[in-house]
Design an enzyme around this catalytic site. Structure first.
Site, PDB file in Angstrom:
ATOM      1  N   ALA A  33       0.709  -1.028  -0.092  1.00 12.59           N
ATOM      2  CA  ALA A  33       0.074  -0.147  -0.153  1.00 12.59           C
ATOM      3  C   ALA A  33       0.839   1.327   0.023  1.00 12.59           C
ATOM      4  CB  ALA A  33      -0.846   0.090   1.349  1.00 12.59           C
ATOM      5  N   GLU A 129     -15.318  -5.120  -3.323  1.00 17.86           N
ATOM      6  CA  GLU A 129     -14.852  -6.475  -3.765  1.00 17.86           C
ATOM      7  C   GLU A 129     -15.358  -7.826  -2.981  1.00 17.86           C
ATOM      8  OE1 GLU A 129     -12.491  -7.007  -6.513  1.00 17.86           O
ATOM      9  OE2 GLU A 129     -13.710  -8.771  -6.232  1.00 17.86           O
ATOM     10  N   VAL A 132     -19.105  -9.750  -3.773  1.00 22.00           N
ATOM     11  CA  VAL A 132     -19.334 -10.659  -4.606  1.00 22.00           C
ATOM     12  C   VAL A 132     -18.366 -11.797  -4.659  1.00 22.00           C
ATOM     13  CG1 VAL A 132     -19.787 -11.069  -7.197  1.00 22.00           C
ATOM     14  CG2 VAL A 132     -20.546  -8.936  -6.211  1.00 22.00           C
ATOM     15  N   ILE A 136     -13.030 -14.084  -4.160  1.00 18.63           N
ATOM     16  CA  ILE A 136     -12.309 -14.174  -5.213  1.00 18.63           C
ATOM     17  C   ILE A 136     -12.294 -12.618  -5.951  1.00 18.63           C
ATOM     18  CG2 ILE A 136     -12.840 -14.794  -7.626  1.00 18.63           C
ATOM     19  CD1 ILE A 136     -14.552 -17.225  -6.596  1.00 18.63           C
ATOM     20  N   LYS A 205     -25.778 -10.619  -5.986  1.00 20.63           N
ATOM     21  CA  LYS A 205     -24.300 -10.710  -6.389  1.00 20.63           C
ATOM     22  C   LYS A 205     -24.452 -10.358  -7.783  1.00 20.63           C
ATOM     23  CE  LYS A 205     -22.785 -13.420  -2.381  1.00 20.63           C
ATOM     24  NZ  LYS A 205     -22.644 -14.666  -1.929  1.00 20.63           N
TER      25      LYS A 205
HETATM   26  N1  HSE Z   1     -24.094 -16.373   2.543  1.00 20.95           N
HETATM   27  C1  HSE Z   1     -23.187 -16.164   1.375  1.00 20.95           C
HETATM   28  C2  HSE Z   1     -22.983 -17.271   0.570  1.00 20.95           C
HETATM   29  C3  HSE Z   1     -21.905 -15.535   2.174  1.00 20.95           C
HETATM   30  O1  HSE Z   1     -23.348 -18.649   1.156  1.00 20.95           O
HETATM   31  O2  HSE Z   1     -22.177 -17.469  -0.333  1.00 20.95           O
HETATM   32  C4  HSE Z   1     -21.085 -14.903   1.273  1.00 20.95           C
HETATM   33  O3  HSE Z   1     -21.388 -13.623   0.330  1.00 20.95           O
END
Ligand code: HSE
Length: 437
Positions: A33, A129, A132, A136, A205
């Site tokens: 950073a 980030e 989603v 990753i 997502k």
């Molecule tokens: N509840 C979500 C999942 C957690 O099972 O993917 C991560 O966003």
């Protein structure tokens, strides 16, 4: 240079994981950073120390606004979940000129347009980030790594809990409810697990992925959402016999008529890499015109993987503190003024292949009636299996795969099939995607 001061809202599973990694890898992170990143303030009713960290140098409070209004705090990490108080605190932080890092997909999918507009106005960053696919770096990959490309479609396993449940049901024959409880204990499932199993979390997502892929505003209300609750062990087994796996996918596709935005269980060929993504792991397959297909795989939930994504955002924001806001990566990948309102297709307009399972009375002519209805609706059958009737049972299961057809035509056919005297119960329908580019 003095370390940048960060305030964190929430020290639960993800908050605890974030502080743990930030302290454990402090030196390595500072080398990246250009200066240290330290949590100086935290608001938490409970402090999760599954992964150890020190709170000695952290001002702890139970008042959110104490953190958000502290002048020397430059970045707020929002880990409250939900969309009400989280929205208020995020907007307050922005109004105070602070940057925000959030893992809150519901917040971004629901109020992102408003939040990004406020952030743009103030010249601050809202980074997401971790919202989603957990750890990753899919936002960075699509927003920056694929910036040359016209994206054609995205198909992702983006809810770890659903993938974990489907995997355990297939491998161990476990009961749905038992696996769900295990996912909650492991910290994968949402506080309200219906969000996981009814497709809402994946819908949040997917809303975000579609926006950064196609440069469209966030439109959660237009996502078709279907979860895994109706998947039976029989379907899992028949899919396997036909050479497919059932995965819960978020799919967004650019078509000539508009954008598809849908979340549902999907049969995919066993030989696809995505079909072999197991347990809580997530994977996102992106098809784009220059690169072709590319696949991003990793842990989609959990304290440390999500902490990893949050810290990547903290590093990025720290590096950007001295940059001109107009030279930063736009929140939704495309310049705010360049977002376009492409039409989102209702689910009835999408075109896909289908798996159908029917319970049929074991008597002459019923199958012929079913195939007639399908052909009247221009639905072409690709494969068909009739199961032997069990002793003492007067109906049999018929399983079919069809060629691609518009969903509204399939709806008409299913309505007509369910009205036949020889059909018992509802027709089970699962969409099928070949996922070739
Ligand atoms: N509840 C979500 C999942 C957690 O099972 O993917 C991560 O966003």
């Amino acid at each position: 240079m003095k370390p940048v001061k960060v305030g964190i809202l929430g020290l639960g599973t993800v908050g605890g994981g974030t502080v743990h990694v930030l302290q454990k890898n402090a030196e390595e992170i500072a080398r990246r950073a250009g200066r240290g990143i330290v949590i100086t303030h935290a608001c938490a009713k409970t402090v999760n120390k599954t992964h150890p960290y020190s709170t000695d140098d952290i001002v702890l409070t139970e008042e959110l606004s104490e953190v958000v209004n502290t002048p020397e705090v430059e970045i707020i990490v929002e880990l409250l979940g939900g969309t009400t108080i989280a929205r208020e605190m995020t907007l307050q932080a922005i109004a105070n000129g602070k940057h925000v890092v959030t893992a809150n997909k519901a917040l971004i999918a629901t109020h992102g347009n408003e939040i990004f507009a406020a952030a743009q106005e103030k010249g601050v960053i809202v980074a997401f980030e971790a919202a989603v696919a957990g750890g990753i770096p899919i936002i960075k990959a699509i927003r920056e790594g694929l910036a040359a490309n016209k994206i054609k479609w995205i198909a992702g396993i983006i809810n770890g809990t659903s993938n974990f449940i489907l995997t355990e049901m297939r491998d161990k024959g476990s009961l749905f409810a038992d696996v769900l409880a295990e996912a909650q204990n492991l910290g994968y499932a949402e506080r309200d697990p219906t969000f996981d199993i009814e497709g809402v979390d994946a819908g949040h997502k997917l809303t975000i992925l579609a926006s950064i892929a196609f440069g469209i505003p966030l439109q959660l209300d237009k996502v078709y959402m279907e979860g895994i609750t109706k998947i039976t062990p029989e379907d899992v087994q028949y899919a396997n016999e036909l050479g497919y796996r059932i995965k819960h996918l978020g799919i967004t596709k650019r078509t000539e008529k508009g954008i598809e935005l849908r979340v549902h269980p999907t049969l995919i060929p066993i030989q696809r890499l995505l079909a072999n993504v197991e347990g809580v792991m997530n994977a996102v397959l992106v098809d784009s015109d220059a690169l072709g297909p590319s696949l991003y795989y990793g842990a989609g939930a959990g304290a440390l993987p999500t902490g990893s994504a949050i810290i990547a955002d903290l590093v990025e924001v720290t590096r950007s503190l001295t940059t001109d806001p107009s030279n930063r990566v736009p929140h939704l990948a495309f310049q705010a003024k360049a977002l376009v309102d492409l039409p989102i297709l209702p689910i009835e307009e999408i075109e896909t292949a289908y798996y159908l399972r029917l319970s049929v009375l074991d008597k002459l002519g019923v199958l012929a009636q079913v195939t007639n209805i399908l052909s009247d609706n221009a639905i072409n059958i690709e494969a068909i299996i009739q199961k032997e009737p069990l002793a003492g049972v007067d109906h049999v299961s018929i399983v079919m795969l069809t060629h691609k057809v518009q969903e509204k035509q399939m709806n008409q056919a299913i309505d007509a099939i369910e009205k036949l005297d020889g059909i018992t119960g509802k027709v089970a329908r699962i969409r099928v995607e070949s996922l070739d580019s």
